[in-house]
Each structure stands twice: as structure tokens, then as C-alpha cells.
Scaffold this active site. Structure first.
Site, PDB file in Angstrom:
ATOM      1  N   HIS A  19       0.847  -1.210   0.000  1.00 50.59           N
ATOM      2  CA  HIS A  19       0.000   0.000   0.000  1.00 50.59           C
ATOM      3  C   HIS A  19       0.881   1.259   0.000  1.00 50.59           C
ATOM      4  CE1 HIS A  19      -2.956  -2.669   2.430  1.00 50.59           C
ATOM      5  NE2 HIS A  19      -3.547  -2.458   1.275  1.00 50.59           N
ATOM      6  N   LYS A  43     -18.166  -6.782   8.319  1.00 52.02           N
ATOM      7  CA  LYS A  43     -16.862  -7.396   8.083  1.00 52.02           C
ATOM      8  C   LYS A  43     -16.057  -7.476   9.376  1.00 52.02           C
ATOM      9  CE  LYS A  43     -13.415  -6.871   4.513  1.00 52.02           C
ATOM     10  NZ  LYS A  43     -12.900  -6.083   3.406  1.00 52.02           N
ATOM     11  N   ARG A  92      -2.254  -6.234  -8.263  1.00 52.60           N
ATOM     12  CA  ARG A  92      -1.145  -7.190  -8.108  1.00 52.60           C
ATOM     13  C   ARG A  92      -1.197  -8.327  -9.098  1.00 52.60           C
ATOM     14  NH1 ARG A  92      -2.636  -7.924  -1.943  1.00 52.60           N
ATOM     15  NH2 ARG A  92      -4.582  -7.428  -2.996  1.00 52.60           N
TER      16      ARG A  92
END
Ligand code: ADP
Length: 164
Positions: A19, A43, A92
Site C-alpha cells: 500500500h 466485516k 497485483r
């Protein structure tokens, strides 16, 4: 001249070198970057919102172009509330691509002004994820190589191994 601002939304549970690299590389592209933790009550996170925000604030304390924040609900709504039309995300892998494509398209269908800007991960960071860091630290390992140096020790102290 108009200020060019981007929002970098994420869970940052915790923020990793991956990040951090995306933010560093995006800095020359924007006048301001708001790193915003999207909070979803459904979450489960390892670190609390306060801990994650504290780490972001500490890491970027000397960077005048960076603001940190958190928000609940849709990223598109948060962007319109902040009057920001650029969303910054990192890529990624091809699985990231599929996931990110769906979110970016959803966001632009919610608000046509929204444009998602993607930076491809630097070669040395493509294997780094918050979930790998959580896994290592929850099992008592050392994840320093995946974390920004300035806050690595703090993160190790925050995450205690489950069986220790
Ligand atoms: P989210 O839960 O919204 O996916 P994350 O905190 O996991 O939030 O990730 C935020 C953004 O950072 C995502 O776009 C993700 O693809 C990107 N990212 C995460 N790790 C890396 C890395 N190692 N290199 C480049 N981008 C990354």
C-alpha cells in the site's frame, strides 16, 4: 487551478509496504491523496478502526499532501461527499484485476464522474497483502519485511499471536 485529489480507499488491516509503495508512487500524480478506511460493520477486522487510522496518521504525519479518514457505506457516496472524482487502487494480479474491474465499473455506473486510477504493484511487492501479514503475526512470526519500517514495531505489538 483545480486541485487534483484522489481517494485511496481500502481496509488497511494493516497498511503494508505494498500500500505504502502505491501511495508514494501516486504522490507526484495528485495534489492531495485522502487515504480512507472503508468501514463495514458486517466485516471482521483484526485491528480496530482507531488502530488502523492511528497507524496511517503516524506513517504519513510528515506528508503534507496526505489526509487520512474513514467512512461507512459506499465509496461512491464518500467520494461525492468529499467532491473527489479520482479513486486510486493497486493491482497485483489477474485476480485483483477481475475484482477491481467490477468495483471500478460499479462505481462509475453509480457516478459517471468517478474515474479509478490503477497503479501496478512494483515487482518486489506483488506478493504482499494485509492477509499474509495478519496470518504471520497471529502465529507469532515476524512480518517486518512486508511492513513500512516506521510502524512495523507498533503493528507487531498490536497483533498478538493467538496461541501465545
Ligand atoms: P480492500 O479490502 O478494499 O481490497 P485493501 O486494504 O486490501 O482493501 O487494499 C486496498 C488497495 O490496495 C486495493 O486496490 C489492493 O489491490 C491494493 N493493494 C493491496 N496490496 C497491494 C500490493 N502489495 N501492491 C499493490 N497494491 C496493493
Amino acid at each position: 487551478m483545480k486541485t487534483r485529489t484522489a481517494i485511496f480507499p481500502g481496509s488497511f488491516d494493516p497498511i503494508t509496504s505494498g500500500h505504502f509503495d502505491i501511495v508514494q508512487r501516486a504522490l507526484p500524480l495528485f495534489d492531495k491523496i485522502i487515504i480512507a478506511i472503508g468501514y463495514n460493520a458486517q466485516k471482521k477486522y483484526l485491528l480496530s478502526l482507531e488502530q488502523r487510522l492511528g497507524l496511517l496518521e503516524e506513517l504519513f504525519a510528515d506528508e503534507a499532501k496526505i489526509e487520512t479518514d474513514s467512512y461507512k457505506g459506499l465509496t461512491a457516496n464518500y467520494c461525492s461527499q468529499k467532491k473527489v472524482s479520482f479513486i486510486l487502487r493497486g493491482l497485483r494480479s489477474s485476480s485483483d484485476f477481475e475484482y477491481e474491474k467490477a468495483i471500478a465499473q460499479l462505481n462509475s455506473s453509480l457516478d459517471q464522474k468517478l474515474e479509478t486510477v490503477f497503479l501496478i504493484t512494483s515487482p518486489g511487492f506483488s506478493h504482499i497483502s494485509s492477509s499474509i501479514v495478519r496470518e504471520i503475526l497471529s502465529n507469532g512470526g515476524n512480518a517486518a519485511q512486508f511492513l513500512p519500517e516506521a510502524i512495523s514495531e507498533q503493528i507487531h505489538e498490536m497483533i498478538r499471536p493467538v496461541n501465545h
